[in-house]
Motif scaffolding. Structure first.
Motif, mmCIF file in Angstrom:
data_model
loop_
_atom_site.group_PDB
_atom_site.id
_atom_site.type_symbol
_atom_site.label_atom_id
_atom_site.label_comp_id
_atom_site.label_asym_id
_atom_site.label_seq_id
_atom_site.Cartn_x
_atom_site.Cartn_y
_atom_site.Cartn_z
ATOM 1 N N LYS A 182 17.160 -13.296 35.578
ATOM 2 C CA LYS A 182 17.177 -11.831 35.482
ATOM 3 C C LYS A 182 17.255 -11.364 34.031
ATOM 4 O O LYS A 182 16.689 -10.330 33.667
ATOM 5 N N VAL A 183 17.944 -12.124 33.199
ATOM 6 C CA VAL A 183 18.014 -11.788 31.774
ATOM 7 C C VAL A 183 16.627 -11.894 31.141
ATOM 8 O O VAL A 183 16.176 -10.985 30.435
ATOM 9 N N TYR A 184 15.951 -13.016 31.403
ATOM 10 C CA TYR A 184 14.602 -13.194 30.861
ATOM 11 C C TYR A 184 13.674 -12.081 31.353
ATOM 12 O O TYR A 184 12.898 -11.505 30.582
ATOM 13 N N PHE A 185 13.764 -11.798 32.631
ATOM 14 C CA PHE A 185 12.854 -10.823 33.233
ATOM 15 C C PHE A 185 13.056 -9.422 32.663
ATOM 16 O O PHE A 185 12.093 -8.719 32.348
ATOM 17 N N LEU A 186 14.297 -9.000 32.497
ATOM 18 C CA LEU A 186 14.560 -7.660 31.974
ATOM 19 C C LEU A 186 14.163 -7.544 30.510
ATOM 20 O O LEU A 186 13.843 -6.449 30.026
ATOM 21 N N ALA A 187 14.164 -8.653 29.795
ATOM 22 C CA ALA A 187 13.744 -8.631 28.391
ATOM 23 C C ALA A 187 12.224 -8.643 28.263
ATOM 24 O O ALA A 187 11.639 -7.840 27.536
ATOM 25 N N PHE A 188 11.577 -9.544 29.005
ATOM 26 C CA PHE A 188 10.135 -9.752 28.850
ATOM 27 C C PHE A 188 9.285 -8.888 29.781
ATOM 28 O O PHE A 188 8.141 -8.588 29.481
ATOM 29 N N GLY A 189 9.812 -8.562 30.962
ATOM 30 C CA GLY A 189 8.984 -7.926 31.992
ATOM 31 C C GLY A 189 8.244 -8.967 32.810
ATOM 32 O O GLY A 189 7.471 -8.628 33.701
ATOM 33 N N HIS A 190 8.480 -10.220 32.514
ATOM 34 C CA HIS A 190 7.942 -11.364 33.250
ATOM 35 C C HIS A 190 8.858 -12.544 32.950
ATOM 36 O O HIS A 190 9.826 -12.405 32.193
ATOM 37 N N LEU A 191 8.576 -13.704 33.521
ATOM 38 C CA LEU A 191 9.350 -14.902 33.217
ATOM 39 C C LEU A 191 8.552 -15.794 32.274
ATOM 40 O O LEU A 191 7.449 -16.238 32.610
ATOM 41 N N PRO A 192 9.070 -16.038 31.079
ATOM 42 C CA PRO A 192 8.337 -16.863 30.107
ATOM 43 C C PRO A 192 8.366 -18.333 30.503
ATOM 44 O O PRO A 192 9.424 -18.863 30.853
ATOM 45 N N GLU A 193 7.218 -18.982 30.490
ATOM 46 C CA GLU A 193 7.166 -20.402 30.811
ATOM 47 C C GLU A 193 8.010 -21.190 29.812
ATOM 48 O O GLU A 193 8.074 -20.817 28.637
ATOM 49 N N PRO A 194 8.697 -22.237 30.265
ATOM 50 C CA PRO A 194 8.584 -22.877 31.584
ATOM 51 C C PRO A 194 9.534 -22.316 32.641
ATOM 52 O O PRO A 194 9.665 -22.893 33.711
ATOM 53 N N VAL A 195 10.203 -21.201 32.357
ATOM 54 C CA VAL A 195 11.224 -20.647 33.246
ATOM 55 C C VAL A 195 10.622 -20.193 34.574
ATOM 56 O O VAL A 195 9.530 -19.627 34.624
ATOM 57 N N THR A 196 11.369 -20.413 35.660
ATOM 58 C CA THR A 196 11.049 -19.843 36.974
ATOM 59 C C THR A 196 12.345 -19.289 37.567
ATOM 60 O O THR A 196 13.426 -19.445 36.989
ATOM 61 N N THR A 197 12.253 -18.682 38.721
ATOM 62 C CA THR A 197 13.443 -18.148 39.385
ATOM 63 C C THR A 197 14.308 -19.251 39.993
ATOM 64 O O THR A 197 15.427 -18.981 40.424
ATOM 65 N N LEU A 198 13.786 -20.464 40.040
ATOM 66 C CA LEU A 198 14.527 -21.576 40.638
ATOM 67 C C LEU A 198 15.026 -22.551 39.574
ATOM 68 O O LEU A 198 14.293 -22.897 38.635
ATOM 69 N N LYS A 199 16.255 -23.005 39.743
ATOM 70 C CA LYS A 199 16.830 -23.987 38.842
ATOM 71 C C LYS A 199 16.108 -25.323 39.007
ATOM 72 O O LYS A 199 15.852 -25.763 40.130
ATOM 73 N N ASN A 200 15.747 -25.930 37.891
ATOM 74 C CA ASN A 200 15.083 -27.245 37.871
ATOM 75 C C ASN A 200 13.650 -27.226 38.398
ATOM 76 O O ASN A 200 13.092 -28.278 38.720
ATOM 77 N N VAL A 201 13.050 -26.053 38.511
ATOM 78 C CA VAL A 201 11.620 -25.939 38.802
ATOM 79 C C VAL A 201 10.970 -25.308 37.578
ATOM 80 O O VAL A 201 11.367 -24.220 37.156
ATOM 81 N N TYR A 202 9.980 -26.004 37.004
ATOM 82 C CA TYR A 202 9.404 -25.588 35.734
ATOM 83 C C TYR A 202 7.878 -25.486 35.805
ATOM 84 O O TYR A 202 7.248 -26.169 36.614
ATOM 85 N N ALA A 203 7.336 -24.673 34.936
ATOM 86 C CA ALA A 203 5.887 -24.635 34.768
ATOM 87 C C ALA A 203 5.480 -25.793 33.866
ATOM 88 O O ALA A 203 6.087 -26.007 32.806
ATOM 89 N N LEU A 204 4.476 -26.554 34.284
ATOM 90 C CA LEU A 204 3.937 -27.600 33.414
ATOM 91 C C LEU A 204 3.287 -26.910 32.215
ATOM 92 O O LEU A 204 2.502 -25.973 32.392
ATOM 93 N N PRO A 205 3.586 -27.325 30.990
ATOM 94 C CA PRO A 205 2.985 -26.669 29.822
ATOM 95 C C PRO A 205 1.460 -26.715 29.875
ATOM 96 O O PRO A 205 0.872 -27.696 30.326
#
Length: 596
Positions: A182-205
């Motif tokens: 929620k911190v990332y989202f309120l700052a960016f307006g999206h979730l910056p990779e590799p962050v997701t809403t789930l712990k230990n789930v990441y975007a592959l670079p």
């Protein structure tokens, strides 16, 4: 274009793994409505799943997972390889055989011929998993621009991957919520990779591959190496000719399809160029699609009409009013794979693309990033100068009412992250702290875990382009476009993100690339003979909806934030209704307060 999923695990039964992968694919069925397929290896520790959207080789020959080399190579693939025919010709000359007309089989044959270096030969948008049975290795691979998504999670004895984050929640594994999203989202307006809403789930670079050894359960992520040329373009004439040639070549390549294909025509420079060039290369009449609004301030119909008058083809246009918007808005919100303040517009235009029978469409995303189409291109010199001020002065911005002054706090970070959030940030740190009942120090610590390392050699305009490409486009435009289009089983193609074109633009001198007061002058010059003057000689108008007016009268939306006991949210809601707060901020508050 498809949806893919898979699990490698030794600590679960084959039946459970099969059920998990099928559940993941069912969640993503919208992205692959035409077919499904599954595979498990002999030891039953690896399971692949596939949902297919048929674009190239519509026959059953294109069924996935696909096999090669007597079944020793297996792939589940999402995307399009635009140079597959050239690679196929080269492989055929090396005596490789093909039984399909698909680009998927070319990936397999290329891997057999050249190993992991084959990944670097692929030009297109792609995310795939490739299992090498002989070596007991599994690869996850993602294209250089990160157009296609691919998420993964690893523990001691397993690897789980999928095209959407939602899919992970459908498995028997337990995924906790990422406490910081929620911190990332309120700052960016999206979730910056590799962050997701789930712990230990990441975007592959993007532009990388993950190699997983099934024997040792060890994995590593490596960056793909791409050939670089040292030729710098220092002549305006040469630059114009090169851009014209490569843009036309890319558009032609992106039109390859065995299914109905078209172009999103907004009436801006980028979509107009694509439409005019595509019309020259289509053997049959070109399909174009436009959206307009009953509010003329947001309508670009007059510019769309200028292009359709020059293009012989089938043009479809749709008008969205508040009633239609309210009918579909809740569905569009549910379609989000990850939280975003944008993307609703993409949901609607792809909805109409599907209604119009199109399976693939071309979009102008990437042109603004390449050719300096955003205001940040002109503002970066000022941002760099402002960031040299002492930290205490920059932090004092939190005491002002102006959003821009509040965001000056970000420059106190003294890094690339701070510069980006000053330019495009949604809420300032103090506001995020109030929204989430955190301290400002906690907010700063969480945000600074995202490393944004702007290369030192880049000049002002190049720095802006780098930030827009690697943060805004990567995390918002591409992500939103993918999951909103795939909700309707529509593939969006991006000719301005062709690797050869990007490489050529990178090597053009700044004084040529960013010349003049008008943005994207180089691109305009390359197509001035095709573009009507009224298209390029006007102020930039982004593709957006009348959200400010529609949302403040939308009871579904307002009820989603009215139940909050947070005084800041109550004040924000009041300000929004009085047009003192931008709709994007309210959209973010809605998603944070309604997160499940």
């Amino acid at each position: 274009m498809c949806r893919i999923a898979g699990i490698i695990a030794k600590n679960k039964s084959s039946v459970q793994l099969e059920n998990d992968v099928k559940a993941m694919c069912n969640v993503m069925k919208h992205g692959g409505p035409d077919d499904e397929g599954f595979y498990s290896n002999d030891s039953r520790t690896l399971h692949f799943g596939h949902r297919r959207l048929s674009i190239i080789d519509l026959s059953q020959n294109g069924h996935q997972p696909m096999f090669y080399d007597e079944g020793n190579l297996v792939i589940t693939f999402n995307g399009e390889i635009y140079n597959y025919q050239e690679l196929k010709d080269e492989l055929t000359s090396l005596n490789f055989k093909f039984r399909t007309k698909s680009d998927t089989e070319v990936i397999l044959a290329a891997y057999q011929a050249w190993g992991i270096t084959s990944f670097e030969k692929l030009s297109g948008m792609f995310a795939f998993a490739l299992y090498d049975k002989r070596k007991e290795l599994n690869y996850l691979v993602r294209d250089k621009s990160g157009i296609k998504p691919l998420y993964y999670s690893t523990t001691i004895e397993n690897l789980v991957f999928a095209s959407e984050v939602k899919a992970f929640k459908s498995t028997s594994y337990s995924y906790e919520e990422n406490p910081n999203w929620k911190v990332y989202f309120l700052a960016f307006g999206h979730l910056p990779e590799p962050v997701t809403t789930l712990k230990n789930v990441y975007a592959l670079p993007k532009g990388s591959y993950l190699k997983y050894d099934l024997q040792t359960n060890i994995f590593e992520i490596k960056t793909l190496n791409y050939k670089k040329t040292s030729h710098k373009t220092t002549s305006s004439k040469e630059a114009v000719e090169k851009i014209r040639e490569l843009v036309q070549k890319s558009i032609k390549n992106h039109l390859i399809s065995d299914a109905p294909i078209g172009v999103f025509l907004s009436g801006g420079i980028d979509s107009s160029i694509i439409s005019l060039v595509a019309a020259k290369h289509q053997d049959i009449s070109l399909n174009t699609l436009s959206i307009n609004f009953d509010d003329e301030k947001f309508s670009e119909k007059q510019y769309q009409d200028l292009i359709t008058a020059k293009v012989k083809g089938n043009h479809s246009e749709y008008t969205i009013n508040q009633e239609l918007f309210e009918q579909h808005f809740p569905i569009a919100l549910q379609a989000m794979d990850q939280p975003t303040t944008d993307g609703i517009n993409s949901w609607f235009i792809n909805y109409f693309a599907k209604e119009n029978g199109l399976k693939a469409v071309l979009s102008g995303i990437g042109a603004d990033e390449l050719f300096g189409g955003y205001p940040s291109s002109k503002r970066m010199k000022f941002v760099n100068a402002l960031s040299t001020l002492p930290k205490f002065l920059l932090k004092s911005g939190k005491y002002f009412n102006s959003s821009a002054l509040k965001r000056s706090y970000y420059l106190s970070y003294k890094n690339g992250l701070g510069k980006y959030l000053f330019l495009r940030g949604l809420f300032a740190p103090q506001e995020i702290a109030q929204l989430l009942n955190l301290s400002i120090n906690q907010v700063n610590e969480i945000l600074n875990s995202i490393k944004v390392n702007i290369p030192n050699y880049l000049k002002d305009e190049e720095q802006a382009a780098w930030l827009e490409t690697n943060l805004y486009m990567q995390n918002q435009l591409l992500k939103d476009t993918d999951f909103m289009s795939m909700q309707h089983g529509v593939e969006v193609r991006l000719p301005f993100l062709d690797e050869e074109l990007i490489a050529a633009v990178t090597l053009i001198q700044n004084k040529i690339k960013y010349k003049g007061v008008r943005s994207k002058s180089l691109l305009i010059d390359a197509f001035k003979d095709l573009l009507p003057e009224k298209i390029w000689n006007r102020n930039k108008m982004g593709f957006t909806f009348p959200f400010q007016n529609w949302l403040k009268h939308n009871q579904f939306f307002l009820s989603g934030v009215s139940a909050s006991n947070n005084p800041y949210i109550e004040k924000a809601t009041k300000d929004f209704k009085n047009d003192k707060m931008h709709w994007a901020k309210m959209m973010a508050i809605y998603q944070v307060t309604n997160a499940k």
